[in-house]
Design an enzyme around this catalytic site. Structure first.
Site, short mmCIF file in Angstrom:
data_model
loop_
_atom_site.label_atom_id
_atom_site.label_comp_id
_atom_site.label_asym_id
_atom_site.label_seq_id
_atom_site.Cartn_x
_atom_site.Cartn_y
_atom_site.Cartn_z
N SER A 41 0.83 -1.20 0.00
CA SER A 41 0.00 0.00 0.00
C SER A 41 0.86 1.25 0.00
CB SER A 41 -0.88 0.05 1.26
OG SER A 41 -1.72 -1.05 1.30
N HIS A 91 -3.26 0.68 -4.62
CA HIS A 91 -2.62 -0.41 -5.33
C HIS A 91 -2.95 -0.28 -6.81
CE1 HIS A 91 -1.70 -3.06 -1.82
NE2 HIS A 91 -2.63 -2.32 -1.29
N HIS A 124 -5.23 -9.54 -1.30
CA HIS A 124 -5.18 -9.84 0.13
C HIS A 124 -6.19 -10.93 0.48
CE1 HIS A 124 -3.74 -5.68 -0.27
NE2 HIS A 124 -3.01 -5.91 0.79
N TYR A 155 -8.20 -10.82 2.80
CA TYR A 155 -9.47 -10.22 3.20
C TYR A 155 -10.36 -9.84 2.02
CZ TYR A 155 -7.03 -5.72 2.47
OH TYR A 155 -6.33 -4.68 1.95
N GLU A 156 -9.79 -9.82 0.81
CA GLU A 156 -10.62 -9.47 -0.34
C GLU A 156 -11.46 -10.65 -0.80
OE1 GLU A 156 -8.35 -7.14 -3.45
OE2 GLU A 156 -6.78 -7.44 -1.95
N ALA A 208 2.73 -2.09 3.96
CA ALA A 208 2.51 -1.08 4.98
C ALA A 208 2.15 -1.83 6.26
CB ALA A 208 1.37 -0.16 4.57
N MET A 229 -1.66 -6.92 7.20
CA MET A 229 -2.72 -7.77 6.64
C MET A 229 -2.27 -8.51 5.37
SD MET A 229 -5.86 -5.07 6.99
CE MET A 229 -5.98 -3.96 8.42
N SER A 230 -0.98 -8.68 5.19
CA SER A 230 -0.52 -9.29 3.92
C SER A 230 0.77 -10.07 4.16
CB SER A 230 -0.27 -8.18 2.89
OG SER A 230 0.84 -7.38 3.27
N ASN A 247 1.99 3.67 10.89
CA ASN A 247 1.32 4.08 12.13
C ASN A 247 1.83 3.23 13.28
OD1 ASN A 247 -0.61 2.15 10.40
ND2 ASN A 247 -0.84 1.62 12.56
N HIS A 299 -7.50 3.30 6.36
CA HIS A 299 -6.71 3.05 5.16
C HIS A 299 -6.22 4.38 4.57
CE1 HIS A 299 -5.11 0.62 1.98
NE2 HIS A 299 -5.72 1.35 1.06
#
Ligand code: HPA
Length: 267
Positions: A28, A58, A80, A82-83, A110, A205-206, A229, A241
């Site tokens: 990201s 992306h 990802h 989550y997609e 990220a 998350m990846s 962060n 995001h």
């Protein structure tokens, strides 16, 4: 590997037959790096079976070409878990990378930091991971190769080269452990405290499913987190995001310098 061989054929027709040395997955806020590559850009949509990696920040293109004298394949977006609910969503792209001749994969992402000494804008080289999602991209894989050893999954030689490149660029690149949460919701403060106790330095998350797939396929791996962060509960910032995308450029500029030096050193 049939599909991957077909895709490699399509890619070679458009981008030339010279073998690719390594793959680079842009996380990201890092998508612009694909534009630095002198080469041929192919929409994922033109590569049957490639994921529709549609997260803002992306750019879903594969770019094949030269960066700092090394022929690379840049994945301008990743799918990802989550997609789709599929941990193996990046399997075909990585099989295709292998079919193009690559021996190594550099992953970027990220991430949220658990370490006050690796604040937003700083980079971290992954030394190891914790699969906190409990998912695995090799579930259902029948071959005995599915029992992939993951000690030294993050290749010691590539890590040393990445650290040397960072040092030469005057960029701090501490090593740490990345914990994979499925997303897409961010973590709770209690989850962050828990993985901190378990040894995590960063969360995201990846990356972890791609590392497992890459090792399964025999690719050497290195991965770098761009901290956008402090992880949930560790600062007053509220996570989003949009915040990730807005903060990513701070580390991205450093990451691009490190990656360019890394490539120049291997050219
Ligand atoms: N958690 C998970 N993924 C992330 C974060 C985070 O804090 N920051 C950027 N990606």
């Amino acid at each position: 590997m049939g599909d991957a061989d077909n895709l490699a054929g399509i890619i070679r027709e458009r981008a030339g037959a010279a073998p690719v040395r390594l793959g680079l997955v842009l996380g990201s806020g890092l998508g612009h790096m694909a534009e630095a590559v002198a080469g041929v850009a192919i929409d994922y949509a033109d590569l049957p079976g490639f994921p529709h990696a549609g997260v803002a920040g992306h750019a879903p293109k594969l770019v094949i070409g030269d960066l700092e004298g090394v022929r690379i394949a840049v994945f301008g977006g990743r799918a990802h878990y989550y997609e789709t609910g599929r941990a193996d969503a990046m399997r075909l792209p990585l099989e295709t990378l292998r079919a193009l001749g690559a021996e190594a994969l550099i992953l970027t992402n990220a991430a949220g930091s658990l370490r006050s000494d690796i604040p937003p804008g700083a980079l971290m080289l992954l030394s190891d991971h914790i699969d906190f999602s409990g998912r695995n991209p090799l579930i259902g894989e029948p071959s005995p190769d599915r029992f992939v050893p993951l000690a030294d999954a993050y290749d010691p030689g590539l890590r040393a080269a990445m650290r040397a490149a960072a040092e030469a660029e005057g960029v701090a690149l501490p090593e740490g452990v990345y914990a994979w949460f499925s997303g897409p919701s961010f973590e709770t403060p209690a989850e962050i405290r828990a993985v901190g106790i378990l040894g995590a330095d960063a969360v995201g998350m990846s990356t972890v499913p791609e590392v497992i797939l890459a090792r399964f396929l025999g690719l050497r791996v290195a991965a770098v987190s761009n901290m956008t962060n402090m992880a949930a509960g560790l600062s007053d910032e509220s996570l989003s995001h949009a915040h990730t995308i807005a903060t990513a450029p701070q580390g991205a500029a450093k990451l691009e310098r490190v990656l360019r030096r890394f490539l120049r050193d291997m050219a």
